[in-house]
Design a protein around this motif. Sequence first.
Motif, PDB file in Angstrom:
ATOM      1  N   ILE A   1      15.919  15.814  33.995  1.00 41.93           N
ATOM      2  CA  ILE A   1      16.874  16.341  34.978  1.00 41.93           C
ATOM      3  C   ILE A   1      16.203  16.479  36.341  1.00 41.93           C
ATOM      4  O   ILE A   1      16.751  16.038  37.359  1.00 41.93           O
ATOM      5  CB  ILE A   1      17.459  17.692  34.511  1.00 41.93           C
ATOM      6  CG1 ILE A   1      18.419  17.472  33.344  1.00 41.93           C
ATOM      7  CG2 ILE A   1      18.179  18.398  35.648  1.00 41.93           C
ATOM      8  CD1 ILE A   1      18.870  18.746  32.661  1.00 41.93           C
TER       9      ILE A   1
ATOM     10  N   SER B   1      15.477  13.114  37.836  1.00 39.01           N
ATOM     11  CA  SER B   1      16.724  12.493  38.283  1.00 39.01           C
ATOM     12  C   SER B   1      17.144  13.023  39.648  1.00 39.01           C
ATOM     13  O   SER B   1      17.534  12.253  40.531  1.00 39.01           O
ATOM     14  CB  SER B   1      17.843  12.751  37.268  1.00 39.01           C
ATOM     15  OG  SER B   1      17.548  12.155  36.044  1.00 39.01           O
TER      16      SER B   1
ATOM     17  N   ILE C   1      17.456  10.809  43.100  1.00 37.25           N
ATOM     18  CA  ILE C   1      18.690  10.802  43.900  1.00 37.25           C
ATOM     19  C   ILE C   1      18.413  11.314  45.317  1.00 37.25           C
ATOM     20  O   ILE C   1      18.929  10.759  46.295  1.00 37.25           O
ATOM     21  CB  ILE C   1      19.800  11.610  43.206  1.00 37.25           C
ATOM     22  CG1 ILE C   1      20.262  10.842  41.962  1.00 37.25           C
ATOM     23  CG2 ILE C   1      20.976  11.850  44.131  1.00 37.25           C
ATOM     24  CD1 ILE C   1      21.233  11.591  41.078  1.00 37.25           C
TER      25      ILE C   1
ATOM     26  N   ALA D   1      24.752   7.555  43.143  1.00 38.52           N
ATOM     27  CA  ALA D   1      24.866   8.724  42.269  1.00 38.52           C
ATOM     28  C   ALA D   1      25.838   8.469  41.120  1.00 38.52           C
ATOM     29  O   ALA D   1      25.575   8.867  39.979  1.00 38.52           O
ATOM     30  CB  ALA D   1      25.289   9.946  43.076  1.00 38.52           C
ATOM     31  N   ILE D   2      26.943   7.796  41.389  1.00 42.86           N
ATOM     32  CA  ILE D   2      27.917   7.492  40.328  1.00 42.86           C
ATOM     33  C   ILE D   2      27.293   6.569  39.287  1.00 42.86           C
ATOM     34  O   ILE D   2      27.402   6.816  38.069  1.00 42.86           O
ATOM     35  CB  ILE D   2      29.199   6.869  40.930  1.00 42.86           C
ATOM     36  CG1 ILE D   2      29.968   7.925  41.707  1.00 42.86           C
ATOM     37  CG2 ILE D   2      30.070   6.256  39.842  1.00 42.86           C
ATOM     38  CD1 ILE D   2      31.106   7.367  42.540  1.00 42.86           C
TER      39      ILE D   2
ATOM     40  N   PHE E   1      24.131   6.159  38.713  1.00 39.53           N
ATOM     41  CA  PHE E   1      23.053   6.919  38.084  1.00 39.53           C
ATOM     42  C   PHE E   1      23.607   7.836  36.994  1.00 39.53           C
ATOM     43  O   PHE E   1      23.047   7.927  35.894  1.00 39.53           O
ATOM     44  CB  PHE E   1      22.306   7.736  39.145  1.00 39.53           C
ATOM     45  CG  PHE E   1      20.968   8.212  38.698  1.00 39.53           C
ATOM     46  CD1 PHE E   1      19.840   7.460  38.948  1.00 39.53           C
ATOM     47  CD2 PHE E   1      20.821   9.420  38.025  1.00 39.53           C
ATOM     48  CE1 PHE E   1      18.591   7.889  38.538  1.00 39.53           C
ATOM     49  CE2 PHE E   1      19.587   9.864  37.615  1.00 39.53           C
ATOM     50  CZ  PHE E   1      18.464   9.093  37.866  1.00 39.53           C
ATOM     51  N   ILE E   2      24.710   8.500  37.263  1.00 42.98           N
ATOM     52  CA  ILE E   2      25.315   9.407  36.283  1.00 42.98           C
ATOM     53  C   ILE E   2      25.821   8.630  35.071  1.00 42.98           C
ATOM     54  O   ILE E   2      25.673   9.086  33.925  1.00 42.98           O
ATOM     55  CB  ILE E   2      26.437  10.238  36.937  1.00 42.98           C
ATOM     56  CG1 ILE E   2      25.825  11.248  37.895  1.00 42.98           C
ATOM     57  CG2 ILE E   2      27.293  10.934  35.894  1.00 42.98           C
ATOM     58  CD1 ILE E   2      26.821  11.946  38.795  1.00 42.98           C
ATOM     59  N   ILE E   3      26.374   7.458  35.290  1.00 42.00           N
ATOM     60  CA  ILE E   3      26.823   6.626  34.160  1.00 42.00           C
ATOM     61  C   ILE E   3      25.629   6.282  33.273  1.00 42.00           C
ATOM     62  O   ILE E   3      25.698   6.415  32.044  1.00 42.00           O
ATOM     63  CB  ILE E   3      27.543   5.357  34.663  1.00 42.00           C
ATOM     64  CG1 ILE E   3      28.886   5.740  35.285  1.00 42.00           C
ATOM     65  CG2 ILE E   3      27.736   4.345  33.541  1.00 42.00           C
ATOM     66  CD1 ILE E   3      29.557   4.619  36.039  1.00 42.00           C
TER      67      ILE E   3
ATOM     68  N   TYR F   1      22.857   7.942  33.100  1.00 41.10           N
ATOM     69  CA  TYR F   1      22.361   9.186  32.524  1.00 41.10           C
ATOM     70  C   TYR F   1      23.135   9.538  31.257  1.00 41.10           C
ATOM     71  O   TYR F   1      22.549   9.913  30.237  1.00 41.10           O
ATOM     72  CB  TYR F   1      22.462  10.329  33.536  1.00 41.10           C
ATOM     73  CG  TYR F   1      21.713  11.559  33.116  1.00 41.10           C
ATOM     74  CD1 TYR F   1      20.386  11.732  33.474  1.00 41.10           C
ATOM     75  CD2 TYR F   1      22.324  12.546  32.344  1.00 41.10           C
ATOM     76  CE1 TYR F   1      19.683  12.854  33.080  1.00 41.10           C
ATOM     77  CE2 TYR F   1      21.626  13.666  31.941  1.00 41.10           C
ATOM     78  CZ  TYR F   1      20.301  13.819  32.321  1.00 41.10           C
ATOM     79  OH  TYR F   1      19.614  14.923  31.910  1.00 41.10           O
ATOM     80  N   LEU F   2      24.450   9.399  31.305  1.00 44.70           N
ATOM     81  CA  LEU F   2      25.273   9.717  30.136  1.00 44.70           C
ATOM     82  C   LEU F   2      25.013   8.750  28.980  1.00 44.70           C
ATOM     83  O   LEU F   2      24.920   9.169  27.820  1.00 44.70           O
ATOM     84  CB  LEU F   2      26.750   9.728  30.517  1.00 44.70           C
ATOM     85  CG  LEU F   2      27.167  10.841  31.478  1.00 44.70           C
ATOM     86  CD1 LEU F   2      28.618  10.666  31.902  1.00 44.70           C
ATOM     87  CD2 LEU F   2      26.931  12.205  30.856  1.00 44.70           C
TER      88      LEU F   2
END
Length: 143
Positions: free
Chosen positions: A80, A83, A87, A102-103, A105-107, A109-110
């Motif tokens: 975390i 990350s 970012i 960021a979008i 990256f979050i995809i 990450y999930l």
Amino acid sequence: MKKLTTYFLIVHTVMLLITGFGIWFILNEFFPEVMVDYYFIIPLFFYLMGVIFIFQFRRTPVDEPKKMVNLYMLMRMIKIFMSVIIILIYWFLDKPHIRNFAIIFIIFYLINLIWETYIYMRMELYFKYKNKQQKNSRKDIES
């Protein structure tokens, strides 16, 4: 444990190659306006974090499940913080495209969260199996 580590490294590499190229292809073909210049940083970051995650679990003693849970939680926290740092660095370097970065990256990450949970569950099952084997061998020796 070495065989399990090798298995996870191979599957982790294949999974991230497929995910990385798959998302890159989808972004290029269907959402070219969302694609960012330094896309390769995202799969590379998650690949390196996954390799570290796998090798750290290799060092965990089989007979101490509490240490394994603590290590798992520590690795999550490190991921975390790393990350957020990635970012923020990207934000300083390319402010206009931070939202897209960021979008994506979050995809990743999930997807990676699901994958690492699978690895953790498999390692936990392996450790339970090894503990059971050791207990059974002790009983056989004592009998």
